[in-house]
Design an enzyme around this catalytic site. Structure first.
Site, PDB file in Angstrom:
ATOM      1  N   GLU A   8       0.698  -1.372   0.150  1.00 16.33           N
ATOM      2  CA  GLU A   8       0.180  -0.018   0.083  1.00 16.33           C
ATOM      3  C   GLU A   8       0.896   1.102   0.067  1.00 16.33           C
ATOM      4  O   GLU A   8       0.478   2.238  -0.705  1.00 16.33           O
ATOM      5  CB  GLU A   8      -1.077   0.096   1.184  1.00 16.33           C
ATOM      6  CG  GLU A   8      -1.964  -1.196   1.055  1.00 16.33           C
ATOM      7  CD  GLU A   8      -2.877  -1.262   2.261  1.00 16.33           C
ATOM      8  OE1 GLU A   8      -2.290  -1.375   3.095  1.00 16.33           O
ATOM      9  OE2 GLU A   8      -4.092  -1.198   1.912  1.00 16.33           O
ATOM     10  N   GLU A  60      -3.866  -9.527   3.318  1.00 15.99           N
ATOM     11  CA  GLU A  60      -4.541  -9.211   4.511  1.00 15.99           C
ATOM     12  C   GLU A  60      -5.634 -10.440   4.877  1.00 15.99           C
ATOM     13  O   GLU A  60      -5.824 -10.794   6.055  1.00 15.99           O
ATOM     14  CB  GLU A  60      -5.235  -7.868   4.343  1.00 15.99           C
ATOM     15  CG  GLU A  60      -4.254  -6.862   4.729  1.00 15.99           C
ATOM     16  CD  GLU A  60      -3.353  -6.505   3.386  1.00 15.99           C
ATOM     17  OE1 GLU A  60      -3.573  -7.089   2.338  1.00 15.99           O
ATOM     18  OE2 GLU A  60      -2.798  -5.400   3.580  1.00 15.99           O
TER      19      GLU A  60
END
Ligand code: NAI
Length: 700
Positions: free
Chosen positions: A105, A125
């Site tokens: 990210e 995730e």
């Protein structure tokens, strides 16, 4: 800035380097340091472009998982990333090793991405029960389209840089891992080409594709049955098609926080950490393993061939000893077949397979072939007399200091050890079938096993990429002992009135891939029959016997291999329930004079789980398992226990031990011997503690 984030300038290119331990995790200090460094770049008039890179082996491994579940501390990652993205001068992420989760990210907040050829990027995730929480679900679809986002994010994708390039997630590949130099060179080219900032926030909203979203939801509802993170990630990606980035990020964060609060997140994080803690045992501290240059396997049947395959897959030379040439040839053929399927699955090339079969594998008759191995694993018939005869031979031929291991499932390893002249070199290494695929390896430490022999067992597990769990000697060790208890609970329910098909369905609903009667059909009803015979002979027979299972066995309905067992199998091995089996069980109930009652699915799950937890508590009380987490890992890695629940002991903690105890007491009213609560469970409840409180001792 902090010690973990460095800002410097190389000519007119600024470089920020993240340097935070082995995985460059995005801890609080790193987030803070990154924010400060970016602000400095903004004000640095001499800097025309910025390169963000990681020190050591990788870019950024991800969030600092140890901060999950604790109150979050500012600055939060999304805000720091927005500051990076908002830079007016171009920002380049220069990736080597891995950029995962929050790490990727960060790269997505940069304006350009260059990655080393062998780097891996991704958003894993959901495998920890959360969704990307710092823009992953919003920036990936904007940058590369919803199809790419739907392929990567619900699958916890980790993609090689080449694949990421094809999908537009990175802009260029570099041949070297010197990302400081590669990043600077790339930034200079950008400047020379007149390229400026290119924030994903300014890219157009990705197009909504109803069909793609429906297909993804259908797929993940099935593939990750019972789990919430995958579907929530898809919801978040859909948001990206409806709003601007700022609003999308807000919604993503809300969904992320919701995921943080789920028991599934707690279960998955527990499983993740427990798998790392199984090797942290006080008895192993400072103890060096013995050499493992070459190993031996005695008996090349189902298990022996699987163990030999596992060794070869790790490029560990192996000698298999069989009783005669025919059996030795058969072992070689089985191992070849196993390696062929590894080639098919892309795990190795044909050339590597041929090399291993020619130079790595010896299949021999006679024990002398084991004179130079460092460790031998016996996998002959499950019979004490046969095993002792094998160990006498191992004792005779093996070099001093060699480790002598047994793969026995139930036999007393202390007795086997005592029959040798070197009981301190003897250990149990209990593999699971198929041994080259199943992750679990129970390392069974006998009374006299030397510490460095135990350490060698753990070292072997590491070499073979197995998940090792330390166990003590008892009937069935950790896994099979607990298994036999929850299987017995299932049989009690069937005898009392539940259909095996209802039990299987309820257990699948809980999250297991298969119910106990499907497993029985897969393993073969002959195995269960023989186990009951053995237990009866040893005076350990259960007071409730599944007489219908004996009937099925005598009818030749031994499961998948005969086409019929509890289920009827078609050519594709798909099982269909059989009313005849229900009728047969009903007749057995009548014979036993049982008044039929019914169970809800919830009650079935409760009884199954309480039996598992109660036996787990006894296994702990007896010192067979060192910590509750060892039981959790055993059940998850070897018995199909749903990982998202963390393991049976974690399930008990999340359910509440007083509730588990109350259930057991209620069940015990009609069957006190079977359901008697474990003393340890009573003790924990009376002290207001949970199982996790036993995980935190020394070594845990
Ligand atoms: P198997 O019957 O497939 O293989 C046993 C092999 O040992 C045969 O190939 C036989 O020829 C060979 N053998 C017998 N005596 C020998 C001797 N004196 N010297 C050399 N070779 C000899 O049995 P399987 O299923 O592989 O089981 C082996 C062991 O592994 C048993 O102790 C079993 O309890 C244990 N085990 C089995 C599991 C399973 O799922 N089948 C799982 C975990 C452990």
């Amino acid at each position: 800035m902090t010690d973990h984030v460095k800002y410097e300038r190389d000519g007119d290119i600024a470089v920020i380097t993240i340097d935070n331990g082995a995985v460059n995790a995005l801890s609080h200090a790193v987030r803070q340091g990154l924010g400060v460094a970016v602000d400095r770049f903004a004000k640095d008039a001499d800097a025309k472009a910025l390169v963000i890179t990681g020190a050591g082996r990788l870019f950024i491994g991800g969030a600092d998982i140890s901060e999950f579940g604790k109150p979050p501390k500012e600055p939060f990652l999304p805000a720091v990333l927005n500051r990076i993205e908002a830079q007016e001068k171009p920002v380049v992420a220069a990736i080597h090793g891995v950029a995962l989760g929050g790490g990727f990210e960060v790269a997505l907040a940069a304006h350009y991405r260059i990655a080393a050829k062998d780097a891996v990027v991704g958003l894993p995730e959901v495998s920890l029960g959360v969704i990307p929480g710092a823009g992953g679900t919003q920036r990936v679809p904007r940058l590369a389209g919803v199809a790419t986002a739907l392929e990567m994010i619900p699958a916890a994708g980790r993609w090689p840089a080449g694949k990421a390039l094809e999908h537009g997630l990175v802009d260029a590949l570099s041949d070297t891992n010197d990302m400081r130099a590669e990043g600077i060179a790339y930034a200079k080219t950008l400047l020379a080409d007149g390229k400026g900032a290119r924030p994903i926030a300014a890219m157009p909203r990705p197009e909504f594709d109803a069909e793609a979203f429906k297909a993804a939801r259908d797929l993940w509802a099935k593939k990750a049955k019972g789990q919430v993170a995958q579907l929530t990630a898809i919801d978040a990606i859909e948001v990206a098609t409806q709003t601007d980035l700022a609003d999308g990020l807000k919604t993503e964060r809300e969904l992320f926080m919701k995921m943080i609060d789920t028991p599934q997140r707690a279960g998955l994080i527990h499983a993740f950490f427990s798998e790392r803690k199984v090797t942290q045992l006080p008895e192993l501290k400072g103890v060096e393993a013995r050499d493992l240059g070459k190993i031996g396997v005695v008996g090349g049947g189902l298990m022996g061939s699987g163990i030999a395959t596992a060794a070869l897959l790790s490029h560990l030379p192996v000698v298999v000893v069989e009783q005669n040439q025919e059996a030795a040839d058969k072992a070689r053929a089985t191992i070849t077949k196993n390696l062929n399927s590894a080639v098919k699955r892309g795990k190795m090339t044909e050339g590597q397979r041929d090399q291993l079969l020619e130079h790595g594998l010896t299949c021999a008759v006679g024990y002398d072939a084991l004179s130079d191995v460092d460790l031998a694993i016996e996998a002959v018939f499950e019979d004490m007399g046969v095993k002792k005869a094998v160990f006498a031979e191992l004792d005779r031929v093996m070099k001093p200091g060699a480790v002598m291991a047994t793969n026995t499932s139930y036999l007393d390893i202390n007795e086997i050890a005592a029959s040798t002249s070197r009981p301190f070199d003897v250990i149990g290494l209990h593999f699971f079938s198929p041994a080259h695929i199943m992750k679990l390896l129970e390392i069974v430490v006998a009374d006299q096993t030397a510490a460095d022999v135990t350490a060698t067992g753990f070292a072997l597990a590491k070499l073979l990429r197995k998940t090792p769990v330390r166990a003590g000697v008892c009937d069935g060790f950790i896994g099979n002992r607990i298994l036999s208890t929850f299987r017995a609970a299932a049989d009690r329910m069937v005898l009392a009135g539940a259909s095996p098909y209802q039990v299987d369905a309820a257990i699948r609903d809980f999250g297991f891939a298969m119910g106990p009667y499907q497993v029985a059909d897969l393993a073969g009803l002959d195995i269960g029959f023989m186990t009951r015979q053995r237990k009866a002979a040893e005076g350990k027979a259960d007071s409730v016997q599944p007489t219908w299972a004996d009937e099925l066995y005598h009818m030749g309905r031994i499961g998948q291999k005969s086409g019929r067992g509890y289920y009827i199998y078609d050519d594709a091995r798909k099982g269909t329930p059989d009313p005849e089996v229900d009728a047969l069980i009903a007749a057995e109930r009548e014979k036993a004079g049982v008044a039929e009652c019914s169970f809800t699915d919830d009650e079935i799950q409760r009884r199954y789980m309480c039996a598992m937890v109660n036996e787990g508590a006894k296994v702990l009380g007896d010192g067979i398992a060192a910590r509750p987490l060892d039981i959790d890992v055993t059940l998850v890695a070897g018995y199909g226990f749903p990982r998202f629940r963390g393991g049976p002991m974690k399930w008990a903690d999340l359910t509440g031990l007083p509730t588990v105890l109350a259930d057991l007491e209620r069940f015990a009213e009609s069957d006190p011997a079977f359901w008697a609560p474990a003393p340890l469970l009573r003790q924990l409840v009376s002290e207001g503690r949970d199982f996790d409180s036993l995980n935190t001792g020394e070594g845990a």
